[in-house]
Motif scaffolding. Sequence first.
Motif, mmCIF file in Angstrom:
data_model
loop_
_atom_site.group_PDB
_atom_site.id
_atom_site.type_symbol
_atom_site.label_atom_id
_atom_site.label_comp_id
_atom_site.label_asym_id
_atom_site.label_seq_id
_atom_site.Cartn_x
_atom_site.Cartn_y
_atom_site.Cartn_z
ATOM 1 N N GLY B 122 -22.517 14.778 -2.520
ATOM 2 C CA GLY B 122 -21.185 15.057 -1.999
ATOM 3 C C GLY B 122 -20.773 16.487 -2.263
ATOM 4 N N MET B 123 -19.669 16.904 -1.643
ATOM 5 C CA MET B 123 -19.246 18.297 -1.819
ATOM 6 C C MET B 123 -17.728 18.420 -1.830
ATOM 7 N N VAL B 124 -17.263 19.305 -2.700
ATOM 8 C CA VAL B 124 -15.843 19.669 -2.760
ATOM 9 C C VAL B 124 -15.766 21.160 -2.468
ATOM 10 N N PHE B 125 -14.837 21.531 -1.598
ATOM 11 C CA PHE B 125 -14.838 22.904 -1.108
ATOM 12 C C PHE B 125 -13.830 23.779 -1.842
ATOM 13 N N GLN B 126 -13.941 25.070 -1.545
ATOM 14 C CA GLN B 126 -13.103 26.073 -2.212
ATOM 15 C C GLN B 126 -11.623 25.834 -1.938
ATOM 16 N N LYS B 127 -11.299 25.737 -0.643
ATOM 17 C CA LYS B 127 -9.921 25.483 -0.282
ATOM 18 C C LYS B 127 -9.769 23.977 -0.093
ATOM 19 N N PRO B 128 -8.768 23.359 -0.710
ATOM 20 C CA PRO B 128 -8.600 21.921 -0.469
ATOM 21 C C PRO B 128 -8.526 21.661 1.036
ATOM 22 N N ASN B 129 -9.351 20.742 1.522
ATOM 23 C CA ASN B 129 -9.368 20.498 2.969
ATOM 24 C C ASN B 129 -9.144 19.025 3.300
ATOM 25 N N PRO B 130 -8.002 18.469 2.862
ATOM 26 C CA PRO B 130 -7.726 17.076 3.237
ATOM 27 C C PRO B 130 -7.611 16.968 4.756
ATOM 28 N N PHE B 131 -8.036 15.826 5.290
ATOM 29 C CA PHE B 131 -7.875 15.605 6.724
ATOM 30 C C PHE B 131 -6.390 15.366 7.011
ATOM 31 N N PRO B 132 -5.937 15.717 8.201
ATOM 32 C CA PRO B 132 -4.524 15.485 8.523
ATOM 33 C C PRO B 132 -4.251 14.008 8.790
ATOM 34 N N LYS B 133 -4.505 13.200 7.781
ATOM 35 C CA LYS B 133 -4.316 11.759 7.872
ATOM 36 C C LYS B 133 -3.614 11.318 6.596
ATOM 37 N N SER B 134 -3.439 10.010 6.436
ATOM 38 C CA SER B 134 -2.778 9.521 5.231
ATOM 39 C C SER B 134 -3.709 9.685 4.022
ATOM 40 N N ILE B 135 -3.118 9.567 2.823
ATOM 41 C CA ILE B 135 -3.897 9.657 1.592
ATOM 42 C C ILE B 135 -4.991 8.586 1.600
ATOM 43 N N TYR B 136 -4.599 7.372 1.967
ATOM 44 C CA TYR B 136 -5.561 6.272 2.020
ATOM 45 C C TYR B 136 -6.696 6.576 2.992
ATOM 46 N N ASP B 137 -6.331 7.017 4.204
ATOM 47 C CA ASP B 137 -7.359 7.253 5.216
ATOM 48 C C ASP B 137 -8.297 8.391 4.828
ATOM 49 N N ASN B 138 -7.798 9.344 4.068
ATOM 50 C CA ASN B 138 -8.673 10.406 3.575
ATOM 51 C C ASN B 138 -9.772 9.848 2.696
ATOM 52 N N VAL B 139 -9.369 9.020 1.712
ATOM 53 C CA VAL B 139 -10.357 8.483 0.773
ATOM 54 C C VAL B 139 -11.265 7.484 1.482
ATOM 55 N N ALA B 140 -10.688 6.744 2.437
ATOM 56 C CA ALA B 140 -11.466 5.714 3.129
ATOM 57 C C ALA B 140 -12.379 6.310 4.205
ATOM 58 N N PHE B 141 -12.233 7.598 4.494
ATOM 59 C CA PHE B 141 -12.982 8.184 5.608
ATOM 60 C C PHE B 141 -14.497 8.044 5.421
ATOM 61 N N GLY B 142 -14.972 8.473 4.240
ATOM 62 C CA GLY B 142 -16.408 8.427 3.976
ATOM 63 C C GLY B 142 -16.953 7.012 4.042
ATOM 64 N N PRO B 143 -16.358 6.070 3.277
ATOM 65 C CA PRO B 143 -16.827 4.687 3.361
ATOM 66 C C PRO B 143 -16.820 4.166 4.800
ATOM 67 N N ARG B 144 -15.827 4.538 5.581
ATOM 68 C CA ARG B 144 -15.767 4.028 6.961
ATOM 69 C C ARG B 144 -16.903 4.583 7.803
ATOM 70 N N VAL B 145 -17.133 5.894 7.733
ATOM 71 C CA VAL B 145 -18.195 6.431 8.594
ATOM 72 C C VAL B 145 -19.569 5.946 8.138
ATOM 73 N N LEU B 146 -19.686 5.581 6.861
ATOM 74 C CA LEU B 146 -20.985 5.112 6.374
ATOM 75 C C LEU B 146 -21.084 3.583 6.407
ATOM 76 N N GLY B 147 -20.043 2.932 6.951
ATOM 77 C CA GLY B 147 -20.097 1.479 7.106
ATOM 78 C C GLY B 147 -19.911 0.708 5.814
ATOM 79 N N MET B 148 -19.353 1.344 4.781
ATOM 80 C CA MET B 148 -19.128 0.644 3.511
ATOM 81 C C MET B 148 -17.696 0.108 3.483
ATOM 82 N N THR B 149 -17.391 -0.819 4.374
ATOM 83 C CA THR B 149 -15.996 -1.226 4.523
ATOM 84 C C THR B 149 -15.654 -2.509 3.774
ATOM 85 N N ASP B 150 -16.636 -3.147 3.115
ATOM 86 C CA ASP B 150 -16.301 -4.317 2.297
ATOM 87 C C ASP B 150 -15.556 -3.863 1.052
ATOM 88 N N GLY B 151 -14.443 -4.513 0.757
ATOM 89 C CA GLY B 151 -13.669 -4.149 -0.428
ATOM 90 C C GLY B 151 -13.182 -2.718 -0.396
#
Lengths: 310, 292
Positions: B122-151
């Motif tokens: 994984g990677m964290v960048f120099q400038k904080p780059n949250p997606f223009p979405k909710s806090i929840y959707d930001n954290v859930a983004f990776g699990p969703r694109v990788l299909g880890m949606t259980d729990g």
Amino acid sequence: MATGEATAADQRIALRAPRRRWGEDVIKGALALCALLSVATTIGIVAALFLPAFEFFEEISIVDFITGTNWAPLFAPSSFGVLPLVAGTLLVTAIACAVCMPFGLGAAIYLSEYARARTRKSVKPALEVLAGIPTVVYGYFALTFVGPRLQDLGLPVGVFSALSAGLVMGVMLIPTVASVSEDAMSAVPRDLRDGAYALGSTRLQVATRIVVPAAVSGIIASYVLAISRAVGETMIVLIAAGGQPNLAWNPLEAVQTMTAFVAATGQGDTPTGSIEYKTIFAVGATLFVMTFVMNLLSIRLVRRFREVYE
Amino acid sequence: MVTVPESQTVPVTLPGVNVDAVAERGRPLPARELREVVFDVQGLGVSYSGNMALQDVSLEVYRNFVTAFIGPSGCGKSTFIRCFNHMNALIPGARIHGRILYHEQDLYGTDVDPVEVRKRIGMVFQKPNPFPKSIYDNVAFGPRVLGMTDGLDERVERALHQAALWDEVKDRLKASALGLSGGQQQRLCIARCLAVEPEVILMDEPASALDPIATTRIEDLMHELKRDYTIIVVTHNMQQAARVADMTAFFSVTRGGEGQRTGILIEYDATDKIFTQPSDKRTEDYVTGRFG
């Protein structure tokens, strides 16, 4: 004492301009005039459109006009129900949108997210050439090429049809949608894409879940532009759609749009001041109100769905 | 060549180095044979459209260590860290030379899929780059694109806890991430990265856009996270490297014939050694503030 004060005044830092900057005023006035020109033109158009339209509605009931289902202003007995023209306009616009929205957005996603810099440099100008072709050319393209091909496919279309005019109009609008959408998508910061890629997203996921939502206001703007142009487009429908007021909502039949009616009637021998003449303005005013309402709606839509990324 | 000391050396105080901070970091490093190699970098170079940005870097990155890359601007340290998760592949004209072995597999082998690599690294960048979405959707983004949606809810909560952000955001998970402060946004980006449970976290100057208090929180977090993750951090802040890193690599710039700047690795060693007894004069000049 007096000399001392004079010295103090002399030594004060000069903060006032030594003279008035006339050039600045002239430029300001000239620029304001430029802005005023378009505002004044708009007001002039509205006045020129609505005054004869009001005269028309003094003679014909506005309710009959808006709810009437028979459009036959030039025949006796004449009938002034505008709905067939509105239906023709909406039908052709819907067909055009069904073509230009998905294909335009697809082209924009391809150019912004998939194409290499070199491909983009050659494809984008080619698209813009498509946007520069005169609409009369598209009109005859629809009439003499697309219509017959639709018949070859076994569709029961006549020489004139809403379908061929709408399809060609849609193709004409692809570059508009693609170009405006692509600009909006390119403006989405790289940071956001990097963040999504770093989480293991594929290109398609980055495009559909990050870039398109972030650029949605620009994409909707491109759609609104396309719809406005489709509603206002005259030449293609005049040539290829048939000129037949028609409320059947059947894309295979000939239709007449509001713009085509205005153009066809305006170039005919309708005497100035007659009721036939005034219908042109009534239809024009209807068209104006329709696009105006649509623009207002779309502005609200954009505000609602926008993802601000700054 | 990579040199790693077998025993702790006696610290010598150099001006400009906070020895307390070095001591605070804690545990003595395990002996080399007890370390697990995560990355084995062999003669790595990166060029952009033919210009070498980084040349001939060889080093090993160890599991559950914080490894810092320091050096002056333009020394290629950010270029280097972006090699570990194929981010340079997104830049047209970038070419990678040499090899990076990740658990003994070539990271740039012909059948390696960047998407699979980035799932694990994984990677964290120099400038904080949250997606223009909710806090929840930001954290859930990776699990969703990788299909880890259980729990998913539990996963999001766990990641936010790990990033020490849960208490601050638990009542506004549906609010936009852009309403958070810079430091919170960066911790959100860390949570977003943790939510897909990577093995390695790359951090490219993660605190350079933050105020000192937010910086301290990120550094504390790095101490916490290294129990479970392997962390590589690029920083231009030497104090930060001294505070958080177990191992430190110092990069510098050489100028080629046509004035082009190429980054090179000068020295790679235990952080204490780099900051107290560097073996190269250039490292000493840099860490004591005489250069850079």
